[in-house]
Enzyme design. Structure first.
Site, PDB file in Angstrom:
ATOM      1  N   ARG A 168       2.124   2.807 -16.727  1.00  0.00           N
ATOM      2  CA  ARG A 168       0.709   3.159 -16.778  1.00  0.00           C
ATOM      3  C   ARG A 168       0.508   4.382 -17.688  1.00  0.00           C
ATOM      4  O   ARG A 168       1.479   5.037 -18.089  1.00  0.00           O
ATOM      5  CB  ARG A 168       0.195   3.470 -15.360  1.00  0.00           C
TER       6      ARG A 168
ATOM      7  N   LYS B 238       2.011   9.799 -13.002  1.00  0.00           N
ATOM      8  CA  LYS B 238       3.008  10.222 -12.014  1.00  0.00           C
ATOM      9  C   LYS B 238       3.240  11.726 -12.090  1.00  0.00           C
ATOM     10  O   LYS B 238       2.912  12.383 -13.091  1.00  0.00           O
ATOM     11  CB  LYS B 238       4.344   9.497 -12.273  1.00  0.00           C
TER      12      LYS B 238
ATOM     13  N   TYR C 175      -1.041  12.142  -9.963  1.00  0.00           N
ATOM     14  CA  TYR C 175      -0.464  12.010  -8.615  1.00  0.00           C
ATOM     15  C   TYR C 175       0.684  12.990  -8.498  1.00  0.00           C
ATOM     16  O   TYR C 175       1.484  13.140  -9.440  1.00  0.00           O
ATOM     17  CB  TYR C 175       0.110  10.597  -8.401  1.00  0.00           C
TER      18      TYR C 175
ATOM     19  N   HIS D 170       2.100  13.915  -4.791  1.00  0.00           N
ATOM     20  CA  HIS D 170       2.788  13.659  -3.525  1.00  0.00           C
ATOM     21  C   HIS D 170       3.777  14.788  -3.211  1.00  0.00           C
ATOM     22  O   HIS D 170       4.972  14.551  -2.987  1.00  0.00           O
ATOM     23  CB  HIS D 170       3.479  12.284  -3.546  1.00  0.00           C
TER      24      HIS D 170
ATOM     25  N   GLU E 257      -4.033  12.185  -5.102  1.00  0.00           N
ATOM     26  CA  GLU E 257      -3.955  11.619  -3.743  1.00  0.00           C
ATOM     27  C   GLU E 257      -4.686  12.434  -2.692  1.00  0.00           C
ATOM     28  O   GLU E 257      -4.911  11.939  -1.589  1.00  0.00           O
ATOM     29  CB  GLU E 257      -2.493  11.379  -3.326  1.00  0.00           C
TER      30      GLU E 257
ATOM     31  N   ASP F 116       5.798   2.014   1.686  1.00  0.00           N
ATOM     32  CA  ASP F 116       5.807   3.398   1.195  1.00  0.00           C
ATOM     33  C   ASP F 116       5.558   4.401   2.319  1.00  0.00           C
ATOM     34  O   ASP F 116       5.785   5.598   2.144  1.00  0.00           O
ATOM     35  CB  ASP F 116       4.798   3.586   0.049  1.00  0.00           C
TER      36      ASP F 116
HETATM   37  N1  NAD Z   1       3.601  -0.819  -1.852  1.00  0.00           N
HETATM   38  C1  NAD Z   1       2.664  -0.420  -2.688  1.00  0.00           C
HETATM   39  O1  NAD Z   1       2.785  -0.539  -3.900  1.00  0.00           O
HETATM   40  C2  NAD Z   1       1.393   0.153  -2.138  1.00  0.00           C
HETATM   41  C3  NAD Z   1       0.258   0.305  -2.955  1.00  0.00           C
HETATM   42  C4  NAD Z   1      -0.924   0.782  -2.386  1.00  0.00           C
HETATM   43  C5  NAD Z   1      -0.972   1.113  -1.019  1.00  0.00           C
HETATM   44  N2  NAD Z   1       0.164   0.983  -0.265  1.00  0.00           N
HETATM   45  C6  NAD Z   1       0.196   1.263   1.188  1.00  0.00           C
HETATM   46  O2  NAD Z   1      -0.458   0.232   1.915  1.00  0.00           O
HETATM   47  C7  NAD Z   1      -0.788   0.738   3.203  1.00  0.00           C
HETATM   48  C8  NAD Z   1      -2.225   0.349   3.578  1.00  0.00           C
HETATM   49  O3  NAD Z   1      -3.120   1.065   2.742  1.00  0.00           O
HETATM   50  P1  NAD Z   1      -4.708   0.882   2.841  1.00  0.00           P
HETATM   51  O4  NAD Z   1      -5.267   1.575   1.642  1.00  0.00           O
HETATM   52  O5  NAD Z   1      -5.054  -0.529   3.100  1.00  0.00           O
HETATM   53  O6  NAD Z   1      -5.040   1.750   4.151  1.00  0.00           O
HETATM   54  P2  NAD Z   1      -6.401   1.685   5.006  1.00  0.00           P
HETATM   55  O7  NAD Z   1      -6.475   2.986   5.731  1.00  0.00           O
HETATM   56  O8  NAD Z   1      -7.528   1.256   4.156  1.00  0.00           O
HETATM   57  O9  NAD Z   1      -6.130   0.500   6.064  1.00  0.00           O
HETATM   58  C9  NAD Z   1      -5.183   0.599   7.092  1.00  0.00           C
HETATM   59  C10 NAD Z   1      -5.680  -0.245   8.258  1.00  0.00           C
HETATM   60  O10 NAD Z   1      -4.606  -0.324   9.202  1.00  0.00           O
HETATM   61  C11 NAD Z   1      -5.241  -0.424  10.473  1.00  0.00           C
HETATM   62  N3  NAD Z   1      -4.278  -0.205  11.555  1.00  0.00           N
HETATM   63  C12 NAD Z   1      -3.803   0.955  12.060  1.00  0.00           C
HETATM   64  N4  NAD Z   1      -2.947   0.689  13.075  1.00  0.00           N
HETATM   65  C13 NAD Z   1      -2.866  -0.664  13.198  1.00  0.00           C
HETATM   66  C14 NAD Z   1      -2.164  -1.547  14.056  1.00  0.00           C
HETATM   67  N5  NAD Z   1      -1.339  -1.097  14.999  1.00  0.00           N
HETATM   68  N6  NAD Z   1      -2.339  -2.886  13.880  1.00  0.00           N
HETATM   69  C15 NAD Z   1      -3.162  -3.361  12.925  1.00  0.00           C
HETATM   70  N7  NAD Z   1      -3.873  -2.579  12.100  1.00  0.00           N
HETATM   71  C16 NAD Z   1      -3.732  -1.245  12.228  1.00  0.00           C
HETATM   72  C17 NAD Z   1      -6.357   0.604  10.384  1.00  0.00           C
HETATM   73  O11 NAD Z   1      -7.338   0.403  11.396  1.00  0.00           O
HETATM   74  C18 NAD Z   1      -6.895   0.326   8.983  1.00  0.00           C
HETATM   75  O12 NAD Z   1      -7.957  -0.608   8.989  1.00  0.00           O
HETATM   76  C19 NAD Z   1      -0.555   2.253   3.102  1.00  0.00           C
HETATM   77  O13 NAD Z   1       0.695   2.555   3.687  1.00  0.00           O
HETATM   78  C20 NAD Z   1      -0.501   2.519   1.621  1.00  0.00           C
HETATM   79  O14 NAD Z   1       0.231   3.677   1.290  1.00  0.00           O
HETATM   80  C21 NAD Z   1       1.315   0.519  -0.805  1.00  0.00           C
END
Ligand code: NAD
Length: 375
Positions: free
Chosen positions: A15, A75, A94, A96, A118, A270
């Site tokens: 990026r 980054k 970012y 972190h 972030e 993550d």
């Molecule tokens: N792997 C990657 O490349 C990547 C990229 C972007 C985001 N992420 C990760 O994805 C994850 C989700 O991010 P997001 O932006 O959707 O967060 P978000 O806060 O928008 O959504 C999280 C949801 O999880 C729900 N939740 C909490 N506890 C729960 C449970 N026990 N059962 C079911 N649902 C539950 C919450 O109510 C909320 O609606 C984060 O960990 C974020 O860091 C990873």
């Protein structure tokens, strides 16, 4: 202001912090933009695109850091970049910090001013510079899941949408936030039968209103999850508890109840992952298999689609970057409380509570710094 856009040198990062469209916006407000040669290549933007937009190209990363008052990137700086950072130089990217003590100390030593994407936070507590990456990862998750459900990639050999006369795949999405909602849209678009689970009834109500007929909502608890995983062909982990590790909703012992060749895509990896057996993987080696279940656990999913990710990220960051350039960071942060929350380090002093706590460092009151500057 003089803005610098270096080429990202972190492994596998394609990026770029500012697009040619962004350069044109800076130029309109009278700013100077230096872009490192080749900075946009990985995202599909040529040096000529940048020049046409009004940027000046510089051959080395040292030149860019040497010239710029504000560095806009993606980054956190890596070790090779530390010595290029000058006292008081503003870095908008970012960081972190809470996951790297070395980076925190490096920025303190360099007396940098670090505004972290972030931690920019809106009054409703949403994180506008993290949302675009969740949207990308969420939409990618069913696409990756569909791929790894194919037999040659060790999956069950089921087509996500089925065909007339053959049932579609069952997709279970744990967490109905940004990632989960975007994943559900795409999985439903493929024609899969989708279940979204969340612990927020309000969120489930909203989803029930907006989702198509092939998406159902269900309250997230151990009983419901245990029943649902038996039927699932694809599980997408999308849970987030802010500031905490993700809970292990699918535990090691539950894998034996899943269909052989089923796939899990744990986007939440993550934050530790919501499927216990998930550990972070890379785009070079994205999957591993435990108990006949294919695990896809890439920690930086948006990295695979740098064109989309760069545009999505810069759509969100550019208005803030323009504000910083027009007003200078002090005035911009005085006027915009969301942006102020992005300040993590000011002239080498830690001003963000989470970072000070993470590494046992003294915390400087950011309001005092800003008021002092204003006086
Ligand atoms: N792997 C990657 O490349 C990547 C990229 C972007 C985001 N992420 C990760 O994805 C994850 C989700 O991010 P997001 O932006 O959707 O967060 P978000 O806060 O928008 O959504 C999280 C949801 O999880 C729900 N939740 C909490 N506890 C729960 C449970 N026990 N059962 C079911 N649902 C539950 C919450 O109510 C909320 O609606 C984060 O960990 C974020 O860091 C990873």
């Amino acid at each position: 202001m003089i803005i610098g856009v270096p080429k990202e040198i972190k492994n596998n990062e394609n990026r770029v912090g500012v697009t040619p469209a962004g350069v044109a916006e800076f130029r309109k407000s009278g700013h100077t933009v230096y872009v490192q040669t080749g900075a946009g290549e990985g995202s599909g933007f040529s040096d000529a695109d940048y020049e046409q937009a009004g940027a000046m190209l510089l051959p080395t990363i040292a030149d860019v850091y040497g010239q710029a008052e504000m560095i806009v990137k993606v980054k956190e700086p890596i070790q090779e970049e530390y010595q290029l950072i000058r006292e008081g130089q503003l870095l908008f990217t970012y960081f972190h910090f809470a996951s790297s003590e070395e980076l925190t100390h490096a920025m303190i030593e360099r007396k940098a001013t670090c505004l972290a994407y972030e931690t920019v936070e809106l009054p409703n507590r949403s994180l506008p510079l993290l949302v675009p990456m969740s949207e990308v990862a969420g939409r990618m998750a069913p696409q990756e899941g569909a791929k790894y459900l194919e037999k040659p990639l060790k999956g069950r050999g089921i087509l996500l949408g089925g065909v007339p006369g053959v049932r579609p795949a069952n997709v279970l999405i744990l967490g109905g936030g940004v990632v989960g909602t975007n994943a559900a849209k795409v999985a439903a678009g493929f024609g899969a039968q989708v279940t979204i689970m969340d612990i927020s009834l309000n969120r489930l109500r909203e989803l029930d209103d907006i989702m198509p007929k092939n998406v159902v909502t269900q309250y997230s608890n151990d009983y419901n999850i245990r029943a649902a995983i038996k039927e699932a062909d694809l599980i997408i982990g999308a849970v987030l508890i802010p500031g905490a590790k993700a809970p292990h909703l699918v535990t090691r012992d539950m894998l034996k109840d899943m269909k052989p060749g089923a796939v899990v895509v744990d986007v939440a990896v993550d934050q530790g992952g919501c499927i216990e057996t998930c550990t972070p993987t890379t785009h070079e080696n994205p999957t591993f298999i435990i108990d006949d279940v294919v695990h896809y656990c890439v920690a930086n999913m948006p990295g695979a689609v740098p064109y989309t990710s760069t545009l999505a990220l810069t759509n969100a960051t550019l208005p803030y970057a323009i504000k910083l350039a027009n007003l200078g960071w002090r005035e911009a942060c005085l006027r915009d409380a969301s942006l102020r929350l992005g300040l993590n380090v000011v002239n080498g002093e830690v001003v963000y509570k989470g970072v000070a706590e993470a590494w046992g460092l003294p915390l400087t009151n950011v309001s005092k710094i800003l008021e002092h500057a204003h006086a």
